[in-house]
Scaffold this motif. Structure first.
Motif, mmCIF file in Angstrom:
data_model
loop_
_atom_site.group_PDB
_atom_site.id
_atom_site.type_symbol
_atom_site.label_atom_id
_atom_site.label_comp_id
_atom_site.label_asym_id
_atom_site.label_seq_id
_atom_site.Cartn_x
_atom_site.Cartn_y
_atom_site.Cartn_z
ATOM 1 N N LEU A 11 5.368 14.465 67.246
ATOM 2 C CA LEU A 11 6.660 14.520 67.912
ATOM 3 C C LEU A 11 6.369 14.630 69.403
ATOM 4 N N SER A 12 7.150 13.932 70.215
ATOM 5 C CA SER A 12 6.857 13.967 71.644
ATOM 6 C C SER A 12 8.116 13.893 72.495
ATOM 7 N N MET A 13 7.935 14.311 73.743
ATOM 8 C CA MET A 13 8.962 14.210 74.774
ATOM 9 C C MET A 13 8.262 13.714 76.025
ATOM 10 N N THR A 14 8.576 12.480 76.402
ATOM 11 C CA THR A 14 7.899 11.889 77.551
ATOM 12 C C THR A 14 8.522 12.281 78.875
ATOM 13 N N GLY A 15 9.819 12.406 78.916
ATOM 14 C CA GLY A 15 10.496 12.675 80.182
ATOM 15 C C GLY A 15 11.043 11.418 80.838
ATOM 16 N N THR A 16 10.983 10.281 80.134
ATOM 17 C CA THR A 16 11.624 9.071 80.668
ATOM 18 C C THR A 16 13.132 9.299 80.715
ATOM 19 N N LYS A 17 13.838 8.450 81.443
ATOM 20 C CA LYS A 17 15.296 8.576 81.503
ATOM 21 C C LYS A 17 15.905 8.478 80.103
ATOM 22 N N PHE A 18 15.405 7.536 79.298
ATOM 23 C CA PHE A 18 15.927 7.359 77.946
ATOM 24 C C PHE A 18 15.663 8.597 77.088
ATOM 25 N N SER A 19 14.456 9.167 77.174
ATOM 26 C CA SER A 19 14.152 10.352 76.364
ATOM 27 C C SER A 19 14.960 11.557 76.834
ATOM 28 N N ARG A 20 15.198 11.671 78.134
ATOM 29 C CA ARG A 20 16.033 12.770 78.635
ATOM 30 C C ARG A 20 17.481 12.596 78.167
ATOM 31 N N PHE A 21 17.957 11.347 78.109
ATOM 32 C CA PHE A 21 19.297 11.069 77.592
ATOM 33 C C PHE A 21 19.390 11.476 76.118
ATOM 34 N N LEU A 22 18.387 11.089 75.325
ATOM 35 C CA LEU A 22 18.372 11.462 73.908
ATOM 36 C C LEU A 22 18.319 12.979 73.739
ATOM 37 N N GLN A 23 17.546 13.642 74.582
ATOM 38 C CA GLN A 23 17.447 15.096 74.510
ATOM 39 C C GLN A 23 18.791 15.745 74.843
ATOM 40 N N LEU A 24 19.477 15.199 75.819
ATOM 41 C CA LEU A 24 20.805 15.688 76.185
ATOM 42 C C LEU A 24 21.783 15.531 75.013
ATOM 43 N N CYS A 25 21.712 14.384 74.328
ATOM 44 C CA CYS A 25 22.608 14.111 73.195
ATOM 45 C C CYS A 25 22.303 14.968 71.975
ATOM 46 N N THR A 26 21.023 15.213 71.705
ATOM 47 C CA THR A 26 20.640 15.917 70.483
ATOM 48 C C THR A 26 20.416 17.419 70.671
ATOM 49 N N GLY A 27 20.068 17.806 71.888
ATOM 50 C CA GLY A 27 19.738 19.204 72.146
ATOM 51 C C GLY A 27 18.391 19.610 71.560
ATOM 52 N N LYS A 28 17.589 18.638 71.172
ATOM 53 C CA LYS A 28 16.291 18.909 70.547
ATOM 54 C C LYS A 28 15.165 18.776 71.562
ATOM 55 N N GLU A 29 14.088 19.513 71.326
ATOM 56 C CA GLU A 29 12.955 19.526 72.247
ATOM 57 C C GLU A 29 12.198 18.193 72.274
ATOM 58 N N TYR A 30 12.083 17.546 71.112
ATOM 59 C CA TYR A 30 11.317 16.300 71.016
ATOM 60 C C TYR A 30 12.242 15.148 70.646
ATOM 61 N N THR A 31 12.019 13.992 71.269
ATOM 62 C CA THR A 31 12.913 12.848 71.070
ATOM 63 C C THR A 31 12.214 11.634 70.478
ATOM 64 N N HIS A 32 10.925 11.720 70.249
ATOM 65 C CA HIS A 32 10.164 10.567 69.761
ATOM 66 C C HIS A 32 9.219 11.037 68.663
#
Length: 179
Positions: A11-32
């Motif tokens: 499980l990962s969180m890169t910090g790209t704009k898309f991953s930050r958007f997904l994190q905002l939507c899900t509230g989860k630490e990891y988006t990938h």
């Protein structure tokens, strides 16, 4: 006696704009989520960017844990070791071979993202998001039986896998150097 095999779920969180958007939507630490066939993550697969600079050019990818988006964004990750039978391990390998045989047909399932959020199962033959892809491999190989359709599996669902063992949490660059 059957030999014990392992797969690795990252499980990962890169910090790209898309991953930050997904994190905002899900509230989860990891988006990938990615799946690896070896502890060193030398065979790491998912659905994601195919181009470093063009995020919407996305689909089936073999990921490099020491380069690309992972290195550029100083990625945080959580890695699980999951025991599988010899048959399940080889079934996953066979499924991966089939996916890569038709590599160009597979694309990222941008349209499916709202359906996941709404809990509506969908199946687009050549379109997956990362979590759908890894869930599909585990489901079709018999390694994991989900309590919902694989098309609804999200990265956080992998934290609830039975028999998993956390082997690392931190920056991917630190794991890649130690592995």
């Amino acid at each position: 006696m059957q030999r014990q095999r392992y797969i690795y779920i990252m499980l990962s969180m890169t910090g790209t704009k898309f991953s930050r958007f997904l994190q905002l939507c899900t509230g989860k630490e990891y988006t990938h989520v990615s799946i690896a066939m070896d502890r060193q993550l030398g065979e790491l697969y998912s659905f994601g960017r195919r181009s470093m600079n063009l995020p919407f050019i996305a689909g089936l990818v073999r990921e490099n844990p020491k380069g690309g988006v992972f290195a550029k964004y100083h990625t945080r990750c959580l890695i699980y070791e999951v025991p599988v039978s010899e048959e399940e391990y080889h079934a996953i390998r066979g499924l991966l071979r089939n996916f890569f045989r038709d590599y160009e047909r597979y694309h990222y399932n941008f349209v499916g993202l709202p359906f996941i959020a709404l809990g509506i199962p969908t199946e687009c033959r050549y379109h997956f998001v990362c979590s759908q892809f890894v869930a599909y491999l585990l489901d079709k190989s018999g390694a994991v039986q989900w309590d919902k359709d694989f098309s609804l599996v999200q990265p956080a669902d992998f934290t609830r896998l039975e028999n998993k063992r956390q082997i690392y949490q931190g920056f991917l660059s630190d794991y890649a150097l130690s592995a």
